[in-house]
Each structure stands twice: as C-alpha cells, then as structure tokens.
Design a protein around this motif. Sequence first.
Motif, short mmCIF file in Angstrom:
data_model
loop_
_atom_site.label_atom_id
_atom_site.label_comp_id
_atom_site.label_asym_id
_atom_site.label_seq_id
_atom_site.Cartn_x
_atom_site.Cartn_y
_atom_site.Cartn_z
N MET A 1 11.03 5.99 -6.75
CA MET A 1 10.29 6.20 -5.52
C MET A 1 9.01 5.36 -5.55
SD MET A 1 9.22 9.82 -3.97
CE MET A 1 8.43 9.95 -2.43
N ILE A 2 8.73 4.68 -4.49
CA ILE A 2 7.55 3.84 -4.39
C ILE A 2 6.39 4.68 -3.86
CG2 ILE A 2 6.56 1.81 -3.28
CD1 ILE A 2 9.44 0.70 -3.07
N ARG A 3 5.25 4.59 -4.54
CA ARG A 3 4.06 5.35 -4.14
C ARG A 3 3.09 4.44 -3.39
NH1 ARG A 3 5.25 7.30 -9.28
NH2 ARG A 3 5.60 9.53 -9.32
N LEU A 4 2.29 5.03 -2.53
CA LEU A 4 1.30 4.28 -1.75
C LEU A 4 0.35 3.51 -2.66
CD1 LEU A 4 0.17 3.57 1.02
CD2 LEU A 4 -1.22 5.64 0.92
N SER A 5 0.01 4.06 -3.82
CA SER A 5 -0.90 3.40 -4.74
C SER A 5 -0.30 2.12 -5.35
CB SER A 5 -1.31 4.35 -5.86
OG SER A 5 -0.17 4.75 -6.61
N GLU A 6 1.02 1.95 -5.26
CA GLU A 6 1.70 0.79 -5.84
C GLU A 6 1.87 -0.37 -4.86
OE1 GLU A 6 4.73 2.93 -8.94
OE2 GLU A 6 5.27 2.99 -6.82
N ILE A 7 1.49 -0.14 -3.60
CA ILE A 7 1.74 -1.15 -2.58
C ILE A 7 0.47 -1.50 -1.83
CG2 ILE A 7 4.17 -0.57 -2.31
CD1 ILE A 7 3.46 1.03 0.18
N ALA A 8 0.50 -2.64 -1.13
CA ALA A 8 -0.63 -3.08 -0.32
C ALA A 8 -0.09 -3.60 1.01
CB ALA A 8 -1.40 -4.19 -1.03
N GLU A 9 -0.75 -3.21 2.09
CA GLU A 9 -0.36 -3.70 3.41
C GLU A 9 -0.83 -5.14 3.56
OE1 GLU A 9 -0.69 -2.58 8.16
OE2 GLU A 9 -1.37 -1.13 6.67
N VAL A 10 0.11 -6.02 3.93
CA VAL A 10 -0.23 -7.45 4.04
C VAL A 10 0.04 -8.00 5.44
CG1 VAL A 10 0.09 -7.95 1.60
CG2 VAL A 10 2.02 -8.19 3.18
N GLY A 11 0.59 -7.18 6.32
CA GLY A 11 0.88 -7.70 7.64
C GLY A 11 1.66 -6.70 8.48
N ARG A 12 2.37 -7.27 9.47
CA ARG A 12 3.11 -6.44 10.43
C ARG A 12 4.33 -7.21 10.91
NH1 ARG A 12 2.52 -1.98 12.82
NH2 ARG A 12 0.47 -1.47 12.12
N PHE A 13 5.39 -6.46 11.15
CA PHE A 13 6.58 -7.05 11.74
C PHE A 13 6.34 -7.26 13.23
CE2 PHE A 13 8.47 -5.17 7.97
CZ PHE A 13 9.40 -6.12 7.60
N ASN A 14 6.74 -8.42 13.72
CA ASN A 14 6.66 -8.70 15.14
C ASN A 14 8.04 -8.46 15.75
OD1 ASN A 14 3.95 -9.49 14.83
ND2 ASN A 14 4.56 -11.54 14.23
#
Length: 178
Positions: A1-14
Amino acid sequence: MIRLSEIAEVGRFNKPHGIKGEISVSINTDIDLNDVKCVIVPIDGIFVPFFLQTVRPKTADTSLITIDGIDSEEKAQSLTNRPLFILRSDLQDDDDDNNEDGFYASDLIGFKVNDMTHGVIGEISDINDSTQNILFIVKTPDGKELMIPVVDEFILSIDPENETINTDIPSEILTLND
C-alpha cells in the motif's frame, strides 16, 4: 500500500489526446517523467500506481503520456483533472544536487527544535512556503507560534532518528511576536 508520505504531487492530468488512450499532463516541478518508476493516481481514496509506456513533451510544462492498461479515450477520460503523484524517491533522485541531505521542509513537520542558546524552542507544526522565504511554524511549549526562517545559517544539524533539529537562532527572531 502506498502512503501519502511516500509520494509527492508533481502535476495534474489534463484531457485525453486522441482515441488510443494518450493523455495530456501538466507538470509543476522540474522532473523528467522518463526517469520515474511509475505515476500514482488517487482513486477512491487509494493511491494506485500506473506504469508509463511513452512520454512525449508537448510544451515546457506539458507532456503527452500513455499508461499501461489505458488504451482508449474513455479510460483516459477517467483520469482527467486528477492530481498526478510520483514516488518521493524518484523526485529526490532528480534533486540530489539541490538537496544533499534528502530532506524537504515538509518532511520536518513534527520535529522538535532545540537551540544551542535558548534550549527547546518547540515543535514544527507547519511550513509556510507561500513566499520565496520558507518559514517553519513552531509551536512553543506555552502554546505560542513562532515563524523561523528556513536558512542554512540557523540549522546546525538534523537528527532524523530522534526527530530533532539543532539550531542557532538569533534572539531577535525568537522575540518578534512578543
């Protein structure tokens, strides 16, 4: 399971690009999607990894991507306007020159601040990055909030194991809110 602390927001899908599942993405950080292991999308409250098949630059901050398993316009449409995340380990690999210790200011929330002159200052409760000068928001033991600039000159060491930051902060900064 991926946790929020392991990821970073880098953009958005168009929106989808064409009928074969290609989709446009806007990237708000300096990262090459060709170098990431996968992209992560929040779906029904769960962070789901997707593996990239192709990445084509479109503009300076937009790329066209194809994702394994997304092979139609309808499937690509389901990702429209969703945030795009990557693993922090992929982001840190790209930023090693700028971030020698592998820390981001947001990683330090919850750390205790110990000053060599003033002793325990408090605990970092938030980060203010709304201006070019990033500030630690520190909650003192008596409930006050202090804003301390995040600058190399003030930080002597960071102890991730004990979640503490040792500092040398000028007295004037600590008394600004008095």
